[in-house]
Design a protein around this motif. Structure first.
Motif, mmCIF file in Angstrom:
data_model
loop_
_atom_site.group_PDB
_atom_site.id
_atom_site.type_symbol
_atom_site.label_atom_id
_atom_site.label_comp_id
_atom_site.label_asym_id
_atom_site.label_seq_id
_atom_site.Cartn_x
_atom_site.Cartn_y
_atom_site.Cartn_z
ATOM 1 N N PHE A 138 2.389 -9.751 4.597
ATOM 2 C CA PHE A 138 1.879 -8.369 4.491
ATOM 3 C C PHE A 138 2.924 -7.289 5.396
ATOM 4 O O PHE A 138 3.055 -6.253 5.102
ATOM 5 C CB PHE A 138 0.457 -8.437 5.161
ATOM 6 C CG PHE A 138 -0.325 -7.008 5.316
ATOM 7 C CD1 PHE A 138 -0.873 -6.312 4.133
ATOM 8 C CD2 PHE A 138 -0.126 -6.114 6.358
ATOM 9 C CE1 PHE A 138 -1.546 -5.219 4.306
ATOM 10 C CE2 PHE A 138 -0.858 -5.006 6.726
ATOM 11 C CZ PHE A 138 -1.463 -4.440 5.577
ATOM 12 N N ILE A 164 1.165 -5.954 -8.249
ATOM 13 C CA ILE A 164 0.023 -6.446 -7.596
ATOM 14 C C ILE A 164 0.294 -5.646 -6.018
ATOM 15 O O ILE A 164 -0.789 -5.208 -5.547
ATOM 16 C CB ILE A 164 0.076 -7.973 -7.162
ATOM 17 C CG1 ILE A 164 -0.180 -8.618 -8.461
ATOM 18 C CG2 ILE A 164 -0.710 -8.414 -5.939
ATOM 19 C CD1 ILE A 164 0.021 -10.069 -8.389
ATOM 20 N N CYS A 165 1.590 -5.663 -5.729
ATOM 21 C CA CYS A 165 1.800 -4.738 -4.398
ATOM 22 C C CYS A 165 1.266 -3.307 -4.518
ATOM 23 O O CYS A 165 0.770 -2.966 -3.478
ATOM 24 C CB CYS A 165 3.139 -5.011 -4.151
ATOM 25 S SG CYS A 165 4.032 -6.653 -3.836
ATOM 26 N N LYS A 166 1.794 -2.679 -5.512
ATOM 27 C CA LYS A 166 1.165 -1.404 -5.814
ATOM 28 C C LYS A 166 -0.379 -1.116 -5.973
ATOM 29 O O LYS A 166 -0.909 -0.358 -5.259
ATOM 30 C CB LYS A 166 1.772 -0.808 -6.937
ATOM 31 C CG LYS A 166 3.230 -0.340 -6.735
ATOM 32 C CD LYS A 166 4.031 0.134 -8.076
ATOM 33 C CE LYS A 166 5.402 0.492 -7.578
ATOM 34 N NZ LYS A 166 5.913 1.208 -8.754
ATOM 35 N N LYS A 167 -0.747 -2.167 -6.534
ATOM 36 C CA LYS A 167 -2.505 -2.217 -6.894
ATOM 37 C C LYS A 167 -3.050 -2.230 -5.405
ATOM 38 O O LYS A 167 -4.187 -1.627 -5.555
ATOM 39 C CB LYS A 167 -2.779 -3.246 -7.833
ATOM 40 C CG LYS A 167 -4.313 -3.428 -8.156
ATOM 41 C CD LYS A 167 -4.533 -4.498 -9.137
ATOM 42 C CE LYS A 167 -5.846 -4.494 -9.428
ATOM 43 N NZ LYS A 167 -6.213 -5.619 -10.332
ATOM 44 N N PHE A 168 -2.656 -3.148 -4.628
ATOM 45 C CA PHE A 168 -3.466 -3.553 -3.252
ATOM 46 C C PHE A 168 -2.866 -2.706 -2.146
ATOM 47 O O PHE A 168 -3.039 -2.837 -1.132
ATOM 48 C CB PHE A 168 -3.128 -5.147 -2.968
ATOM 49 C CG PHE A 168 -4.269 -5.840 -3.884
ATOM 50 C CD1 PHE A 168 -5.785 -5.866 -3.911
ATOM 51 C CD2 PHE A 168 -3.560 -6.246 -4.999
ATOM 52 C CE1 PHE A 168 -6.614 -6.597 -4.634
ATOM 53 C CE2 PHE A 168 -4.431 -7.179 -6.052
ATOM 54 C CZ PHE A 168 -5.964 -7.206 -5.787
ATOM 55 N N HIS A 169 -1.820 -1.701 -2.557
ATOM 56 C CA HIS A 169 -1.098 -0.682 -1.483
ATOM 57 C C HIS A 169 -0.671 -1.507 -0.465
ATOM 58 O O HIS A 169 -0.591 -1.439 0.841
ATOM 59 C CB HIS A 169 -2.439 -0.023 -0.996
ATOM 60 C CG HIS A 169 -3.006 0.887 -2.020
ATOM 61 N ND1 HIS A 169 -2.586 2.039 -2.607
ATOM 62 C CD2 HIS A 169 -4.199 0.812 -2.345
ATOM 63 C CE1 HIS A 169 -3.462 2.412 -3.322
ATOM 64 N NE2 HIS A 169 -4.452 1.885 -3.332
ATOM 65 N N LEU A 170 0.368 -2.445 -0.787
ATOM 66 C CA LEU A 170 1.171 -3.255 0.193
ATOM 67 C C LEU A 170 2.323 -2.787 0.408
ATOM 68 O O LEU A 170 3.092 -3.066 1.348
ATOM 69 C CB LEU A 170 1.059 -4.751 -0.497
ATOM 70 C CG LEU A 170 -0.125 -5.505 -0.523
ATOM 71 C CD1 LEU A 170 0.196 -6.849 -1.285
ATOM 72 C CD2 LEU A 170 -0.983 -5.875 0.742
#
Length: 561
Positions: free
Chosen positions: A523, A548-554
């Protein structure tokens, strides 16, 4: 640049990271298996038996380096260079020539070590009872020689999958046979020791049983790769038929080029191993001179080789995987004179290596004692302190390993050898001061190895810059991974402390802390913007990971746009 050219470069970058990831994961798994099976093996052998086991392995590794361990690197480099020039027939002739060379040299070295084991263990090692383990390992020298050529050929073709699978098979068989062999032969040796009055005969026989797994595991891996070559035979025939190259290299020329390629690689890699042998030999002699008994200093050596080195080598395995994949990739880039691609590969390989190495360094400091308790049920101070002090070598040795391969891929084969020679001299001076003057005991081995690794990193970085005018980026390669690792370390310490109070026990608190460490580090790494979108896409399943990183704002907000 056209879209077609851009796509080709992206494909090459993707393949380089993909193959490196495959081999790195395989090496990581083999090291994890190694750590797991060393737990019962260490319990069976005890610290004395681990001393005999570790010492015999150092000599075995040295013989391997001097004979054939450099063959995978050399074969990979020579095969990939010829394929880059569309010389498929000559690439296959390199494989055949190297195979014949490995059979002859492997057999000679194997016989020399087997029949000379008594003299080596008595006069050079100052550990006569290591002879049994050394004789067993001598048989493995021939097998590993042939195995190395097969692995190098597949790596030169651009695929790390056969090597990766063979390594996992090798380690699984190794684990099973080592534990069984150590248990059976330890009991045999203990019974013989009672009759002869030699109390260390049990650990010595047990060490020999433990090394039996190395030989049987290597033989299993060899059988798998021979089967892989058999399955690949039709592809080889098609490649040879489609080859229009008129110039056919003679086997005499191939062996000559192989020897020229091997020589500096052998020298540089041999220094890494002679470094260990010299360390242990000097340590034994100095400890004996300072009044320690063989049992005392072999027990300390067993902690160093059996517990400390075993853990330190886990993250190093992943660096070795990436290093193996960069050599054929770098060789191809050099063959087509693509400076931008060369700089990109250097940057990515070092950055991804540091992303793995730096959190391991911090993790070993924070969880040094809990890991020793978890793996070996050892609550004593020495193993945990060794791990905490020596954890920085994870970063340094990972860096030097990858930079060695970068230089080899750049055709600067003599630079790692020269740098290793200089570093060895500085290392031995440091070891003498730490061991004899400062009397740091077993900690002198760790301290002097830190000095060696620092020298290698600095000298290699200078050589890379000189070879291709590459300037090392600092922020994303070192600073951001270190910040993320420090955040991880603080959280990990707190989580372990809390769960140790609430739950206690040997396993729960440490395992939960490690799980939190992985999540927090990932993270923090993403949020700090260490990896660009292109870096993430270049990873295996990179598009899915980026989604996935963009979807969960990582990712950082500026990268989400």
């Amino acid at each position: 640049m056209t879209n077609l050219q851009s796509n080709k470069k992206t494909k090459k970058k993707d393949d380089f990271l993909m193959q490196g990831a495959i081999l790195a994961i395989a090496m990581f798994l083999t090291k994890i298996i190694g750590v797991v099976y060393r737990i019962p093996l260490t319990n069976i052998l005890g610290d004395e038996g681990n001393g005999f086991y570790g010492y015999a392995f150092e000599v075995y590794a040295m013989a391997l380096m001097l004979s054939t361990f450099s063959l995978p690197v050399a074969v990979s480099k020579l095969v990939s260079a010829r394929l880059a020039m569309h010389q498929k027939r000559n690439a296959f002739r390199v494989f055949l020539g190297a195979l014949a060379f490995s059979i002859v040299v492997g057999l000679v070295i194997s016989l020399l070590i087997f029949f000379g084991a008594g003299a080596i263990s008595t006069h050079m090692m100052e550990s006569p009872l290591s002879v049994y383990a050394l004789r067993v390992l001598a048989v493995g020298l021939f097998i590993v020689a042939v195995l190395g050529v097969l692995r190098g050929y597949f790596q030169g073709l651009g695929t790390m999958v056969p090597t990766a699978i063979s390594q996992i098979i090798e380690q699984i068989i190794n684990a099973i046979v080592s534990i069984a062999g150590a248990k059976v032969l330890f009991d045999v040796g203990a019974a013989a020791g009672k009759k002869s009055g030699e109390e260390l005969l049990g650990p010595a026989y047990g060490a020999a049983g433990g090394t039996l797994g190395t030989v049987v595991g290597a033989f299993a891996a060899l059988l798998f790769l021979l089967f892989a070559i058999f399955l690949y035979r039709n592809n080889i025939r098609r490649q040879l038929k489609s080859d229009t190259t008129r110039r056919k290299e003679s086997y005499k020329r191939i062996i000559k080029i192989l020897l020229i390629t091997i020589a500096p690689i052998v020298f540089s890699t041999a220094i890494y191993n002679i470094n260990q042998i010299l360390d242990l030999t000097i340590f034994n002699k100095v400890m004996a001179a300072q009044g320690f008994t063989e049992k005392e200093y072999m027990a300390l050596q067993g902690i160093y080789t059996g517990k400390y080195n075993t853990l330190i080598n886990v993250p190093l395995a992943m660096a070795n995987g990436l290093a193996a994949s960069i050599i054929p990739s770098m060789t191809t880039a050099v063959a087509v004179h693509d400076k931008n691609q060369i700089h990109e590969k250097i940057s990515q390989s070092i950055r991804f290596t540091m992303i793995i190495a730096i959190p391991c360094f911090i993790g070993f400091i924070v969880l040094g004692s809990p890991l020793m308790v978890l793996l070996y049920n050892d609550t004593s101070k020495t193993p945990a302190t060794l791990l905490a002090i020596g954890s920085i070598t994870v970063v340094l040795y990972c860096w030097s390993t990858v930079s060695n391969s970068i230089l080899q891929g750049l055709d600067k084969l003599s630079e790692p050898a020269k740098n290793a020679g200089i570093s060895l001299v500085v290392h031995l001076i440091a070891l003498f001061i730490m061991l004899v003057v400062l009397k740091w005991n077993i900690y002198a081995l760790v301290g002097s190895n830190i000095v060696f690794a620092i020298c290698m990193c600095l000298l290699n970085a200078r050589a890379i810059h000189k070879a291709c005018d590459y300037r090392q980026e600092i922020d994303n390669t070192f600073v951001k991974p270190l910040i993320a690792a420090l955040i991880m370390g603080a959280v990990t310490y707190l989580v372990h402390f809390i769960f140790d109070l609430l739950v206690g026990g040997r396993f729960a608190a440490t395992c939960i802390a490690i799980l939190f460490a992985v999540i927090v580090y990932a993270f923090a790494l993403l949020k700090l913007g260490t990896l660009s979108n292109d870096d993430i896409r270049a990873l295996p399943q990179g598009d899915k990971i980026l989604h996935i990183c963009k979807k969960f704002h990582l990712l950082p907000k500026y990268r989400m746009l």
